[in-house]
Design a protein around this motif. Structure first.
Motif, PDB file in Angstrom:
ATOM      1  N   TYR A   1       0.843  -1.195   0.000  1.00  0.00           N
ATOM      2  CA  TYR A   1       0.000   0.000   0.000  1.00  0.00           C
ATOM      3  C   TYR A   1       0.876   1.242   0.000  1.00  0.00           C
ATOM      4  O   TYR A   1       2.096   1.193   0.242  1.00  0.00           O
ATOM      5  N   SER A   2       0.231   2.377  -0.238  1.00  0.00           N
ATOM      6  CA  SER A   2       0.899   3.682  -0.159  1.00  0.00           C
ATOM      7  C   SER A   2       0.032   4.615   0.675  1.00  0.00           C
ATOM      8  O   SER A   2      -1.134   4.312   0.961  1.00  0.00           O
ATOM      9  N   ILE A   3       0.600   5.731   1.084  1.00  0.00           N
ATOM     10  CA  ILE A   3      -0.158   6.729   1.841  1.00  0.00           C
ATOM     11  C   ILE A   3      -0.960   7.561   0.844  1.00  0.00           C
ATOM     12  O   ILE A   3      -0.399   8.205  -0.045  1.00  0.00           O
ATOM     13  N   HIS A   4      -2.265   7.567   1.003  1.00  0.00           N
ATOM     14  CA  HIS A   4      -3.145   8.291   0.083  1.00  0.00           C
ATOM     15  C   HIS A   4      -3.496   9.677   0.620  1.00  0.00           C
ATOM     16  O   HIS A   4      -3.359  10.682  -0.079  1.00  0.00           O
ATOM     17  N   LYS A   5      -3.954   9.726   1.857  1.00  0.00           N
ATOM     18  CA  LYS A   5      -4.305  10.994   2.496  1.00  0.00           C
ATOM     19  C   LYS A   5      -4.019  10.887   3.984  1.00  0.00           C
ATOM     20  O   LYS A   5      -3.873   9.789   4.533  1.00  0.00           O
ATOM     21  N   TYR A   6      -3.982  12.052   4.642  1.00  0.00           N
ATOM     22  CA  TYR A   6      -3.807  12.074   6.092  1.00  0.00           C
ATOM     23  C   TYR A   6      -4.372  13.380   6.618  1.00  0.00           C
ATOM     24  O   TYR A   6      -4.601  14.339   5.868  1.00  0.00           O
ATOM     25  N   SER A   7      -4.610  13.417   7.903  1.00  0.00           N
ATOM     26  CA  SER A   7      -5.176  14.625   8.528  1.00  0.00           C
ATOM     27  C   SER A   7      -4.072  15.639   8.789  1.00  0.00           C
ATOM     28  O   SER A   7      -4.078  16.743   8.229  1.00  0.00           O
ATOM     29  N   THR A   8      -3.114  15.256   9.632  1.00  0.00           N
ATOM     30  CA  THR A   8      -1.988  16.120   9.991  1.00  0.00           C
ATOM     31  C   THR A   8      -0.794  15.252  10.333  1.00  0.00           C
ATOM     32  O   THR A   8      -0.927  14.033  10.493  1.00  0.00           O
ATOM     33  N   PHE A   9       0.377  15.869  10.431  1.00  0.00           N
ATOM     34  CA  PHE A   9       1.514  15.187  11.046  1.00  0.00           C
ATOM     35  C   PHE A   9       2.420  16.248  11.650  1.00  0.00           C
ATOM     36  O   PHE A   9       2.398  17.417  11.253  1.00  0.00           O
TER      37      PHE A   9
ATOM     38  N   ILE B   1       5.244   4.766   8.527  1.00  0.00           N
ATOM     39  CA  ILE B   1       4.595   3.514   8.952  1.00  0.00           C
ATOM     40  C   ILE B   1       4.815   2.390   7.942  1.00  0.00           C
ATOM     41  O   ILE B   1       4.490   1.232   8.219  1.00  0.00           O
ATOM     42  N   LEU B   2       5.365   2.718   6.763  1.00  0.00           N
ATOM     43  CA  LEU B   2       5.603   1.690   5.756  1.00  0.00           C
ATOM     44  C   LEU B   2       6.697   0.715   6.178  1.00  0.00           C
ATOM     45  O   LEU B   2       6.739  -0.421   5.714  1.00  0.00           O
ATOM     46  N   GLU B   3       7.594   1.162   7.058  1.00  0.00           N
ATOM     47  CA  GLU B   3       8.691   0.318   7.523  1.00  0.00           C
ATOM     48  C   GLU B   3       8.523  -0.007   8.996  1.00  0.00           C
ATOM     49  O   GLU B   3       8.059   0.832   9.777  1.00  0.00           O
ATOM     50  N   ASP B   4       8.911  -1.206   9.342  1.00  0.00           N
ATOM     51  CA  ASP B   4       8.819  -1.657  10.734  1.00  0.00           C
ATOM     52  C   ASP B   4      10.188  -1.514  11.392  1.00  0.00           C
ATOM     53  O   ASP B   4      11.076  -2.352  11.195  1.00  0.00           O
ATOM     54  N   LYS B   5      10.358  -0.427  12.153  1.00  0.00           N
ATOM     55  CA  LYS B   5      11.626  -0.176  12.842  1.00  0.00           C
ATOM     56  C   LYS B   5      11.341   0.041  14.329  1.00  0.00           C
ATOM     57  O   LYS B   5      11.287   1.173  14.811  1.00  0.00           O
ATOM     58  N   PRO B   6      11.142  -1.042  15.068  1.00  0.00           N
ATOM     59  CA  PRO B   6      10.760  -0.903  16.477  1.00  0.00           C
ATOM     60  C   PRO B   6      11.835  -0.252  17.341  1.00  0.00           C
ATOM     61  O   PRO B   6      11.518   0.210  18.442  1.00  0.00           O
ATOM     62  N   ASN B   7      13.077  -0.198  16.866  1.00  0.00           N
ATOM     63  CA  ASN B   7      14.155   0.402  17.657  1.00  0.00           C
ATOM     64  C   ASN B   7      14.354   1.888  17.365  1.00  0.00           C
ATOM     65  O   ASN B   7      15.168   2.545  18.009  1.00  0.00           O
ATOM     66  N   ASP B   8      13.610   2.402  16.397  1.00  0.00           N
ATOM     67  CA  ASP B   8      13.776   3.791  15.970  1.00  0.00           C
ATOM     68  C   ASP B   8      12.587   4.614  16.458  1.00  0.00           C
ATOM     69  O   ASP B   8      11.466   4.467  15.964  1.00  0.00           O
ATOM     70  N   GLN B   9      12.825   5.509  17.401  1.00  0.00           N
ATOM     71  CA  GLN B   9      11.746   6.310  17.977  1.00  0.00           C
ATOM     72  C   GLN B   9      11.128   7.255  16.953  1.00  0.00           C
ATOM     73  O   GLN B   9       9.963   7.651  17.079  1.00  0.00           O
ATOM     74  N   ALA B  10      11.863   7.589  15.915  1.00  0.00           N
ATOM     75  CA  ALA B  10      11.358   8.523  14.910  1.00  0.00           C
ATOM     76  C   ALA B  10      10.565   7.836  13.808  1.00  0.00           C
ATOM     77  O   ALA B  10       9.940   8.512  12.987  1.00  0.00           O
ATOM     78  N   SER B  11      10.590   6.513  13.784  1.00  0.00           N
ATOM     79  CA  SER B  11       9.924   5.778  12.713  1.00  0.00           C
ATOM     80  C   SER B  11       8.450   5.576  13.046  1.00  0.00           C
ATOM     81  O   SER B  11       8.018   4.485  13.423  1.00  0.00           O
ATOM     82  N   ARG B  12       7.686   6.648  12.872  1.00  0.00           N
ATOM     83  CA  ARG B  12       6.260   6.608  13.192  1.00  0.00           C
ATOM     84  C   ARG B  12       5.554   7.792  12.540  1.00  0.00           C
ATOM     85  O   ARG B  12       6.180   8.782  12.166  1.00  0.00           O
ATOM     86  N   TRP B  13       4.235   7.641  12.402  1.00  0.00           N
ATOM     87  CA  TRP B  13       3.395   8.794  12.089  1.00  0.00           C
ATOM     88  C   TRP B  13       2.863   9.335  13.400  1.00  0.00           C
ATOM     89  O   TRP B  13       2.404   8.575  14.259  1.00  0.00           O
ATOM     90  N   SER B  14       2.931  10.648  13.552  1.00  0.00           N
ATOM     91  CA  SER B  14       2.386  11.280  14.738  1.00  0.00           C
ATOM     92  C   SER B  14       1.571  12.489  14.304  1.00  0.00           C
ATOM     93  O   SER B  14       2.057  13.341  13.537  1.00  0.00           O
ATOM     94  N   SER B  15       0.336  12.546  14.749  1.00  0.00           N
ATOM     95  CA  SER B  15      -0.512  13.694  14.424  1.00  0.00           C
ATOM     96  C   SER B  15      -0.005  14.917  15.173  1.00  0.00           C
ATOM     97  O   SER B  15       0.685  14.801  16.193  1.00  0.00           O
ATOM     98  N   ASP B  16      -0.339  16.106  14.672  1.00  0.00           N
ATOM     99  CA  ASP B  16       0.091  17.314  15.380  1.00  0.00           C
ATOM    100  C   ASP B  16      -0.968  17.784  16.355  1.00  0.00           C
ATOM    101  O   ASP B  16      -0.866  18.864  16.934  1.00  0.00           O
TER     102      ASP B  16
END
Length: 759
Positions: free
Chosen positions: A14-22, A31-46
């Motif tokens: 899949y790909s990212i189509h739309k989002y509210s904020t980040f 979120i396309l990659e699974d990096k549980p050791n990387d604190q920055a590897s995430r989507w976070s809303s603002d």
């Protein structure tokens, strides 16, 4: 609960189509990659203000079956506690696929998504994830990784798309037909029905609509509903209603001998539903093991002591923490295993004796002195044993193996008969695997070794345990295995073993996110199965929530719907105080463990006897109370009575508008006879109806007297505010009420056309 994906589920791109904020660098693409050791590897809303969302676009349309959320290596306040998942072929028209939540831990969670409608799979191209709440209530939402599973085989998906397109067009027509009929647009209804040849509902409901709404034939309507009830049309509705528990203490018949088994825990019971006889053997009375054998006749409500000492009759010695199963066709009872105190664990005492009791001839036979010598289990206790009666095969799983050993002191764990204040634990506990025993050939077969590491990493591994439940489903020929304890670990996994294919399937791996929706982790729960209803029943015992024993004796009763993969808690009893116990001991059983529970699947009745109330100040106290438990749902007769009452209340309301004298007479006769006078709410409502003869609709609304629509109801405006419009609309609403009791696939659509119009 978190689930294991099925074998036909592939990973979907899949790909990212739309989002509210980040916010900052926490972009949705992370979120396309699974990096549980990387604190920055995430989507976070603002922001945590709704609506916050992500819309994912699949590479191609697919049947979406699972969603997996990856997590950070540490718990995090931004993890989403509650969320919803929607899906559809377009990003502006989606249906709800899942509403659930994540645990605030480091373990990825997989959820099954809704992917069928009317028994057919439907495709999606867009997936919308809507966070509702984070674990830190004032924090923004974070999603670390998402993977999607399903089927994208175009041969399958194309058929799903074609079917779903046709399905949506048909449902749109049915919504129009419903709207036209509700508003009495007869010509439009008949024209659309003739042109499209779309059926609105089952012919029996069309006939009911004609009798009730068009002709006002209330007697004919009652007769038709009576026929529908006899044809079983209410059964699906009844099966979807929550059970209500009904406990009844069983007191020995005053005309009988009044003898009954004494106080005990760790005993065993089995029931012969053909003869309505319950058998009870052994247990621990707080001071010693017992070797008495009893039978209880359900019809005469009388206990009979078959033997005070089975060992003296050539049967098993006194014991507890053993297991029994019954062959009702040949009237044989089998018993295996027992607990031994530390001082008795010498080699000559550690043979696994195996006995059979012939009910007809009142005779015990020792099948073997030591099952281990024949390839069976070693001497075990707190195991489980069930029987495939048709093939005469007994299955034994789990239990702790007794070995020559020394006293190690008080360590948490055993004696689910809790008979000891201190618990014996060898340096390394040994647990028994899964065995089968063929009665006709006296042959043991080891089906699974214990997963010694206890990891259960392989798809066919089984982690052995004690204090678990195991049930045999005669229809699907599966063993259902639930919960238990392994050393200090309390298990909540739930899996099946197919006895024909020799395969293990995990229903739940024990990492479910919501402890309120499944039985709590613990042991000594007692379980039964109803193959006809496709249900499993679990009465909990000890839980692991608290350290003090008297505080974690909390009984709750759960029902698992096998077809829907759904747990429901229908009863809880967590009260242990003396005041409560003294007050309620004749109303419901006090919390306990080391009890026994058997189930009559023909009469739908459970029977509970004895156990340990878990009172630390009375460590030797055991119970000898005997209870029956019925799980009650509305009966077909009760549902029919409800329908008749609805019809007659409406008939009364029509009479009240035109002839008060006739209405009063009808109230005192026909309507009175339809009321369940043992139901306080029905009686109160009936008494209030008489006042409607002397009230205006406005007065009725102020006193909350239940009436059908008044002339000011907006739904009447289309037909005009006249009696004919009121009658048609109110009868249509009554028709809708009655069809709620019928399976949805037989009725007109539940939704309404006007609800599709946005504000």
């Amino acid at each position: 609960m978190a689930e294991a994906p099925s074998q036909d589920t592939a990973n979907l791109k899949y790909s990212i189509h739309k989002y509210s904020t980040f916010s900052a660098n926490y972009a949705p693409e992370n979120i396309l990659e699974d990096k549980p050791n990387d604190q920055a590897s995430r989507w976070s809303s603002d922001s945590n203000n709704p609506p916050q969302f992500l819309i994912l676009k699949l590479e191609r349309p697919a049947v979406l079956k699972t969603i997996t959320f990856g997590k950070y290596e540490k718990v995090h306040v931004c993890n989403i506690k509650k969320f919803r998942v929607y899906g559809g072929l377009s990003d502006d028209n989606m249906v709800l696929l899942l509403e659930s939540g994540l645990k605030n831990d480091t373990v990825p969670e997989t959820f099954l998504l809704k992917h069928t409608v009317s028994g057919h799979q439907f495709p999606v191209r867009y997936v919308k994830i809507v966070p509702l709440q984070s674990w830190g209530s004032t924090f923004n939402f974070s999603i670390w990784h998402v993977s999607l599973g399903g089927c994208e085989d175009w041969n399958i998906v194309q058929k799903c798309i074609n079917w779903y397109t046709t399905y949506r067009e048909r449902e749109a027509i049915r919504l129009c037909l419903k709207h036209f009929r509700q508003h009495n647009y007869t010509e439009a209804f008949e024209s659309l029905e003739k042109r499209t040849r779309v059926t609105l509902e089952d012919p029996r409901l069309t006939k009911l609509h004609k009798l009730l709404v068009e002709q006002g034939d209330f007697d004919g309507s009652e007769k038709l509903i009576s026929e529908a009830a006899r044809d079983g049309l209410f059964q699906q509705y009844i099966s979807q209603q929550e059970y209500k528990p009904q406990w009844t203490p069983i007191i020995p018949s005053p005309t009988g001998s009044r003898q009954q088994p004494g106080m005990r825990g760790g005993h065993q019971m089995c029931i012969d539903t053909n003869t309505q006889t319950i058998y009870l053997f052994g247990g621990w009375d707080g001071n010693q093991d017992l070797s008495d054998l009893w039978s209880y006749q359900v019809l005469s409500q009388e206990w009979t002591c078959i033997s005070r000492d089975t060992h003296a009759k050539g049967g098993p010695s006194a014991r507890s923490c053993h297991k029994m199963c019954l062959d009702p066709e040949r009237r044989q009872i089998f018993t295996l295993g027992r607990y031994l105190d530390s001082a008795l664990r010498v080699p000559e005492n550690l043979k696994s004796d195996f006995y059979m009791y012939d009910i007809e001839n009142n005779k015990w036979t020792q099948i073997t002195e030591d099952t281990a010598a024949l390839g069976g289990p070693r001497l075990i206790f707190d195991h489980q044993m069930v029987m495939d009666v048709e093939n005469r095969i007994i299955y034994v799983f789990g239990g702790r193996v007794l070995t020559p050993s020394r006293w190690e002191g008080c360590v948490g764990g055993l004696g689910l008969d809790e008979r000891r204040n201190n618990t014996y634990t060898p340096s390394e506990a040994i647990f028994s695997g899964l065995y089968s025993y063929h009665v006709a050939t006296n042959t043991w077969t080891k089906l699974r070794d214990d997963d010694c590491a206890g990891n259960g990493t392989g798809p066919q591994d089984i982690k052995s345990r004690i204090g678990h439940s195991m049930l045999f489903h005669s229809g699907t020929r599966q063993l259902f295995i639930l919960a238990g304890q392994r050393n200090k670990e309390y298990l909540t996994d739930f899996f099946t073993y197919n006895i024909d294919s020799d395969t293990v399937t995990y229903i739940s791996d024990g990492s479910g996110k919501d402890s309120a929706s499944v039985p709590a982790a613990g042991f000594t729960q007692k379980a039964t199965i109803d193959p006809q209803l496709n249900e499993i029943h679990v009465l909990s015992g000890l839980s692991k929530d608290k350290e003090k024993r008297e505080e974690n004796v909390r009984n709750s009763f759960w029902v698992y719907d096998i077809s829907q993969n759904k747990w429901s808690c229908i009863y809880r009893n967590e009260q242990t105080g003396e005041t409560y116990w003294n007050k309620m001991q004749h109303v419901e059983p006090c919390p306990r463990y080391a009890h026994q529970l058997v189930y009559d699947d023909t009469k739908k009745v459970h029977y509970l006897f004895g156990g340990n109330p878990g009172k630390t100040y009375l460590p030797k106290m055991r119970l000898d109370d005997f209870w029956s438990l019925r799980l009650c749902r509305p009966s077909t007769e009760q549902l029919f009575q409800t329908c008749v009452l609805l019809i007659r209340k409406h008939r009364f309301s029509e009479l009240a508008r035109s002839n008060s004298v006739e209405a009063l007479k009808y109230l005192q006769t026909e309507l009175y006879s339809a009321v369940d006078h043992g139901n306080p709410s029905q009686v109160q409502e009936f008494q209030a109806l008489a006042t409607t003869l002397f009230q205006s609709p406005e007065d009725c609304a102020m006193t909350h007297t239940p009436l059908l629509p008044s002339e000011d109801d907006p739904s009447l405006k289309a037909e005009g505010s006249n009696d004919l419009g009121w009658v048609h609309s109110s009868r249509s609403q009554l028709f809708d009420q009655l069809t709620q009791f019928v399976p949805e696939h037989m009725t007109q659509p539940r939704g309404n056309l006007v609800d599709l119009i946005p504000y």
